[in-house]
Design an enzyme around this catalytic site. Structure first.
Site, PDB file in Angstrom:
ATOM      1  N   ASP A 243      12.805 -41.420  20.168  1.00  0.00           N
ATOM      2  CA  ASP A 243      12.864 -40.533  21.331  1.00  0.00           C
ATOM      3  C   ASP A 243      12.978 -39.102  20.760  1.00  0.00           C
ATOM      4  O   ASP A 243      13.337 -38.934  19.588  1.00  0.00           O
ATOM      5  CB  ASP A 243      14.105 -40.895  22.157  1.00  0.00           C
ATOM      6  CG  ASP A 243      14.435 -39.850  23.186  1.00  0.00           C
ATOM      7  OD1 ASP A 243      13.538 -39.448  23.939  1.00  0.00           O
ATOM      8  OD2 ASP A 243      15.616 -39.431  23.240  1.00  0.00           O
TER       9      ASP A 243
ATOM     10  N   ASP B 223      14.058 -35.728  22.858  1.00  0.00           N
ATOM     11  CA  ASP B 223      15.135 -34.880  23.383  1.00  0.00           C
ATOM     12  C   ASP B 223      16.484 -35.574  23.302  1.00  0.00           C
ATOM     13  O   ASP B 223      16.667 -36.665  23.846  1.00  0.00           O
ATOM     14  CB  ASP B 223      14.827 -34.493  24.834  1.00  0.00           C
ATOM     15  CG  ASP B 223      13.568 -33.654  24.889  1.00  0.00           C
ATOM     16  OD1 ASP B 223      13.583 -32.555  24.327  1.00  0.00           O
ATOM     17  OD2 ASP B 223      12.563 -34.111  25.474  1.00  0.00           O
TER      18      ASP B 223
HETATM   19  C1  XBP Z   1      13.859 -35.918  27.975  1.00  0.00           C
HETATM   20  C2  XBP Z   1      13.529 -35.446  29.282  1.00  0.00           C
HETATM   21  C3  XBP Z   1      12.577 -34.360  29.438  1.00  0.00           C
HETATM   22  C4  XBP Z   1      13.018 -32.966  29.080  1.00  0.00           C
HETATM   23  C5  XBP Z   1      12.077 -31.997  29.746  1.00  0.00           C
HETATM   24  O1  XBP Z   1      13.160 -37.090  27.729  1.00  0.00           O
HETATM   25  O2  XBP Z   1      13.996 -35.992  30.263  1.00  0.00           O
HETATM   26  O3  XBP Z   1      12.298 -34.367  30.795  1.00  0.00           O
HETATM   27  O4  XBP Z   1      14.310 -32.684  29.561  1.00  0.00           O
HETATM   28  O5  XBP Z   1      10.787 -32.197  29.329  1.00  0.00           O
HETATM   29  P1  XBP Z   1      13.268 -37.838  26.297  1.00  0.00           P
HETATM   30  P2  XBP Z   1       9.523 -31.656  30.177  1.00  0.00           P
HETATM   31  O6  XBP Z   1      14.706 -37.838  25.885  1.00  0.00           O
HETATM   32  O7  XBP Z   1      12.731 -39.200  26.616  1.00  0.00           O
HETATM   33  O8  XBP Z   1      12.391 -37.105  25.333  1.00  0.00           O
HETATM   34  O9  XBP Z   1       9.958 -30.461  30.952  1.00  0.00           O
HETATM   35  O10 XBP Z   1       8.498 -31.350  29.139  1.00  0.00           O
HETATM   36  O11 XBP Z   1       9.088 -32.767  31.103  1.00  0.00           O
HETATM   37 MG    MG Z   2      16.472 -38.471  25.007  1.00  0.00          MG
END
Ligand code: XBP
Ligand code: MG
Length: 258
Positions: free
Chosen positions: A10, A12
């Site tokens: 993953d 973020d």
């Molecule tokens: C993280 C998220 C994303 C980011 C924003 O997902 O929920 O929505 O906060 O990204 P993960 P965008 O941990 O699965 O990577 O604004 O580009 O949608």
């Molecule tokens: Mg995440």
């Protein structure tokens, strides 16, 4: 005995703490630029994180936080999100967002030892690529599955099934790294073994389905704290531990890497 073939990450919250000081700040900049007086505080953002995806998150905010929304605001979402991506990329290039402890070491070790690498993120593709370009190398990742590549975002397993399909691997061959309940749901529903590295936003979530829950991946001189699971004598996360976790429940000898 199952041989570890790939690690799926993953982005973020897992590769880097991008949410509080990255995405959140970028959303607020986009709102203010558009003349909107919305401000997503650290606490409000924690609640909004239950919704995966930036566009989906703004949509949810409009539904939950306003009793009488001008329908035109919904039409603004794609434009706001595009501006937010621009601000997020600026924040990334300024170098304010570092990788989490142990991430670079583990990914480099995996690449050098022929373990295949993939990304499964809800975030938009430019965001994921920019982080990989800044701190790692996007070419090391055979599959970078991001944003709207699937119809249903996490907690749906769609993104993980997509990655498995592209890698042409079975779930038993891979180990996933996530930081959130939604991510764990997505991976678990795709039958993937999952390691969680918690952060401030996710540390109180339910990770009972995870094989291992850590504070971070750790380094030789900065050992990890284990929140849930068995790491034997390990002090930091390495490929030997990755292999052993995949084989938990089986009776395999610990694997020795060259
Ligand atoms: C993280 C998220 C994303 C980011 C924003 O997902 O929920 O929505 O906060 O990204 P993960 P965008 O941990 O699965 O990577 O604004 O580009 O949608
Ligand atoms: Mg995440």
């Amino acid at each position: 005995m199952t041989q570890l073939k790939a690690l799926i990450f993953d982005v973020d919250g897992t590769l880097a703490e991008t949410e509080r000081d990255g995405h959140r700040v970028a959303f607020n900049r986009a709102f203010s630029e558009a003349g909107l007086d919305w401000n997503w505080s650290i606490d409000i953002y924690g609640e909004l994180l239950e919704i995966s995806g930036g566009k989906e998150r703004i949509n949810y905010y409009l539904q939950q936080y306003f009793s009488d929304v001008n329908e035109d605001l919904y039409k603004l979402i794609p434009q706001l999100h595009q501006a937010k991506t621009h601000h997020y990329l600026e924040l990334l290039s300024s170098g304010e967002i570092e990788l989490r402890l142990g991430v670079k070491r583990l990914i480099e070790e995996s690449y050098n030892k022929g373990i295949r690498l993939a990304i499964a993120t809800t975030s938009a593709l430019p965001n994921a690529l920019a982080l990989l370009e800044k701190h790692l190398n996007p070419d090391w990742f055979e599959v970078i599955a991001a944003g709207d590549i699937v119809t249903n975002k996490k907690p749906s397993p769609e993104i993980y099934n997509y990655v498995l399909d592209k890698l042409n691997l079975e779930s038993d061959d891979c180990l996933v790294f996530e930081d959130s309940y939604q991510g764990l749901q997505a991976a678990s529903q795709a039958n993937l073994t999952t390691v969680i590295t918690v952060n401030n936003y996710t540390k109180h979530q339910d990770f009972s389905q995870a094989t291992l829950v850590l504070e971070h991946l750790g380094e030789a001189d900065q050992p990890f704290t284990v929140i849930q699971g068995d790491v034997a004598e390990k002090q930091y996360f390495d490929l030997e531990l990755a292999h052993d976790l995949l084989n938990l429940g089986g009776h395999c000898p610990p694997y020795k890497w060259d």
